[in-house]
Design a protein around this motif. Sequence first.
Motif, PDB file in Angstrom:
ATOM      1  N   PHE A   1       0.837  -1.204   0.000  1.00 37.46           N
ATOM      2  CA  PHE A   1       0.000   0.000   0.000  1.00 37.46           C
ATOM      3  C   PHE A   1       0.871   1.253   0.000  1.00 37.46           C
ATOM      4  N   VAL A   2       1.803   1.347   0.942  1.00 37.12           N
ATOM      5  CA  VAL A   2       2.638   2.556   1.017  1.00 37.12           C
ATOM      6  C   VAL A   2       3.642   2.611  -0.127  1.00 37.12           C
ATOM      7  N   HIS A   3       4.100   1.467  -0.589  1.00 36.86           N
ATOM      8  CA  HIS A   3       5.023   1.451  -1.723  1.00 36.86           C
ATOM      9  C   HIS A   3       4.346   2.026  -2.966  1.00 36.86           C
ATOM     10  N   ARG A   4       3.110   1.634  -3.213  1.00 35.89           N
ATOM     11  CA  ARG A   4       2.383   2.153  -4.375  1.00 35.89           C
ATOM     12  C   ARG A   4       2.101   3.643  -4.228  1.00 35.89           C
ATOM     13  N   LEU A   5       1.785   4.102  -3.018  1.00 35.16           N
ATOM     14  CA  LEU A   5       1.535   5.530  -2.816  1.00 35.16           C
ATOM     15  C   LEU A   5       2.801   6.345  -3.046  1.00 35.16           C
TER      16      LEU A   5
ATOM     17  N   ARG B   1       6.395  14.372   3.733  1.00 37.62           N
ATOM     18  CA  ARG B   1       5.721  14.768   2.494  1.00 37.62           C
ATOM     19  C   ARG B   1       5.941  16.247   2.220  1.00 37.62           C
ATOM     20  N   VAL B   2       6.100  16.565   0.927  1.00 41.32           N
ATOM     21  CA  VAL B   2       6.127  17.953   0.465  1.00 41.32           C
ATOM     22  C   VAL B   2       5.272  18.065  -0.801  1.00 41.32           C
ATOM     23  N   GLU B   3       4.785  19.253  -1.055  1.00 43.49           N
ATOM     24  CA  GLU B   3       4.086  19.568  -2.303  1.00 43.49           C
ATOM     25  C   GLU B   3       5.003  20.479  -3.118  1.00 43.49           C
ATOM     26  N   GLY B   4       4.794  20.539  -4.417  1.00 43.36           N
ATOM     27  CA  GLY B   4       5.579  21.408  -5.270  1.00 43.36           C
ATOM     28  C   GLY B   4       6.911  20.831  -5.701  1.00 43.36           C
TER      29      GLY B   4
ATOM     30  N   ALA C   1     -10.162   6.323  -7.852  1.00 46.31           N
ATOM     31  CA  ALA C   1     -10.343   7.755  -8.108  1.00 46.31           C
ATOM     32  C   ALA C   1      -9.773   8.592  -6.956  1.00 46.31           C
ATOM     33  N   TYR C   2     -10.034   8.174  -5.716  1.00 44.84           N
ATOM     34  CA  TYR C   2      -9.569   8.936  -4.558  1.00 44.84           C
ATOM     35  C   TYR C   2      -8.038   8.990  -4.511  1.00 44.84           C
ATOM     36  N   PHE C   3      -7.392   7.843  -4.541  1.00 42.85           N
ATOM     37  CA  PHE C   3      -5.933   7.830  -4.435  1.00 42.85           C
ATOM     38  C   PHE C   3      -5.271   8.333  -5.721  1.00 42.85           C
ATOM     39  N   GLY C   4      -5.935   8.171  -6.851  1.00 44.34           N
ATOM     40  CA  GLY C   4      -5.400   8.673  -8.110  1.00 44.34           C
ATOM     41  C   GLY C   4      -5.460  10.184  -8.234  1.00 44.34           C
ATOM     42  N   SER C   5      -6.205  10.842  -7.361  1.00 46.37           N
ATOM     43  CA  SER C   5      -6.332  12.303  -7.426  1.00 46.37           C
ATOM     44  C   SER C   5      -5.228  13.035  -6.664  1.00 46.37           C
ATOM     45  N   ARG C   6      -4.246  12.300  -6.161  1.00 46.22           N
ATOM     46  CA  ARG C   6      -3.147  12.949  -5.444  1.00 46.22           C
ATOM     47  C   ARG C   6      -2.411  13.886  -6.391  1.00 46.22           C
ATOM     48  N   PRO C   7      -1.949  15.037  -5.877  1.00 35.99           N
ATOM     49  CA  PRO C   7      -1.226  15.986  -6.730  1.00 35.99           C
ATOM     50  C   PRO C   7       0.031  15.350  -7.342  1.00 35.99           C
ATOM     51  N   ALA C   8       0.274  15.626  -8.609  1.00 34.63           N
ATOM     52  CA  ALA C   8       1.428  15.056  -9.313  1.00 34.63           C
ATOM     53  C   ALA C   8       2.746  15.568  -8.741  1.00 34.63           C
ATOM     54  N   ASP C   9       2.734  16.736  -8.105  1.00 36.65           N
ATOM     55  CA  ASP C   9       3.972  17.313  -7.564  1.00 36.65           C
ATOM     56  C   ASP C   9       4.192  16.965  -6.087  1.00 36.65           C
ATOM     57  N   ARG C  10       3.482  15.965  -5.596  1.00 37.43           N
ATOM     58  CA  ARG C  10       3.642  15.523  -4.200  1.00 37.43           C
ATOM     59  C   ARG C  10       4.773  14.498  -4.126  1.00 37.43           C
ATOM     60  N   LEU C  11       5.700  14.731  -3.217  1.00 39.81           N
ATOM     61  CA  LEU C  11       6.761  13.772  -2.910  1.00 39.81           C
ATOM     62  C   LEU C  11       6.513  13.282  -1.498  1.00 39.81           C
ATOM     63  N   SER C  12       6.410  11.977  -1.332  1.00 39.07           N
ATOM     64  CA  SER C  12       6.161  11.435   0.007  1.00 39.07           C
ATOM     65  C   SER C  12       6.934  10.142   0.203  1.00 39.07           C
ATOM     66  N   ARG C  13       7.219   9.879   1.460  1.00 38.90           N
ATOM     67  CA  ARG C  13       7.790   8.606   1.883  1.00 38.90           C
ATOM     68  C   ARG C  13       7.148   8.256   3.215  1.00 38.90           C
ATOM     69  N   ARG C  14       6.616   7.054   3.269  1.00 40.06           N
ATOM     70  CA  ARG C  14       6.002   6.559   4.496  1.00 40.06           C
ATOM     71  C   ARG C  14       6.879   5.462   5.072  1.00 40.06           C
ATOM     72  N   LEU C  15       7.024   5.484   6.371  1.00 38.16           N
ATOM     73  CA  LEU C  15       7.783   4.461   7.079  1.00 38.16           C
ATOM     74  C   LEU C  15       6.789   3.643   7.888  1.00 38.16           C
ATOM     75  N   MET C  16       6.805   2.330   7.693  1.00 33.44           N
ATOM     76  CA  MET C  16       5.901   1.429   8.399  1.00 33.44           C
ATOM     77  C   MET C  16       6.678   0.675   9.468  1.00 33.44           C
ATOM     78  N   SER C  17       6.029   0.451  10.608  1.00 36.19           N
ATOM     79  CA  SER C  17       6.668  -0.319  11.676  1.00 36.19           C
ATOM     80  C   SER C  17       5.593  -0.964  12.544  1.00 36.19           C
ATOM     81  N   ASN C  18       6.050  -1.770  13.482  1.00 35.06           N
ATOM     82  CA  ASN C  18       5.175  -2.392  14.477  1.00 35.06           C
ATOM     83  C   ASN C  18       3.982  -3.095  13.825  1.00 35.06           C
ATOM     84  N   VAL C  19       4.244  -3.799  12.733  1.00 37.49           N
ATOM     85  CA  VAL C  19       3.188  -4.510  12.013  1.00 37.49           C
ATOM     86  C   VAL C  19       2.848  -5.785  12.787  1.00 37.49           C
ATOM     87  N   LEU C  20       1.601  -5.883  13.206  1.00 37.06           N
ATOM     88  CA  LEU C  20       1.145  -7.048  13.956  1.00 37.06           C
ATOM     89  C   LEU C  20      -0.110  -7.598  13.288  1.00 37.06           C
TER      90      LEU C  20
END
Length: 149
Positions: A22-26, A99-102, A61-80
């Motif tokens: 999920f986070v990798h695709r985002l 995350r940043v925009e622009g 549609a919801y996740f595809g509407s994210r701004p094209a100029d958004r740079l993000s990285r999510r860190l996942m932990s404590n997966v149970l």
Amino acid sequence: MNIDPLERLLAERACERLILGFVHRLDLGEPADVAELFTENGVWEWPADGRRVEGRAALRAYFGSRPADRLSRRLMSNVLVTVTAPDTAIATSYFSTHRVEGHTGGMVPAGPPVQVGHYEDTFRRTDDGWLLATRALFLPFGGATTRVG
């Protein structure tokens, strides 16, 4: 509940891969593709914000509407992951989002995360394998997204 230990391990690993996928695709893929990780009538919700998105088409549609100029990285932990039956499981996982925009390319200065929270997920085994049935986001720490450039 009697589940073969190997089957339990395989189910847990499949669900962990969905959480990470999920986070990798985002962050690194096509955000709209997260819809494929959900059941046909899957739900993503943010209870505190009142957002609820149901069904693959709406998720795409919801996740595809994210701004094209958004740079993000999510860190996942404590997966149970807990297998609750041969075809169902639940999980809790922590995340932080940078995350940043622009963004137009290159490296940007590192800053603190703009979000720290956790997901509560339910999973269902389908003919296509394990998929997310529901994902709820809980966000005790959040702030504004910085605009660069």
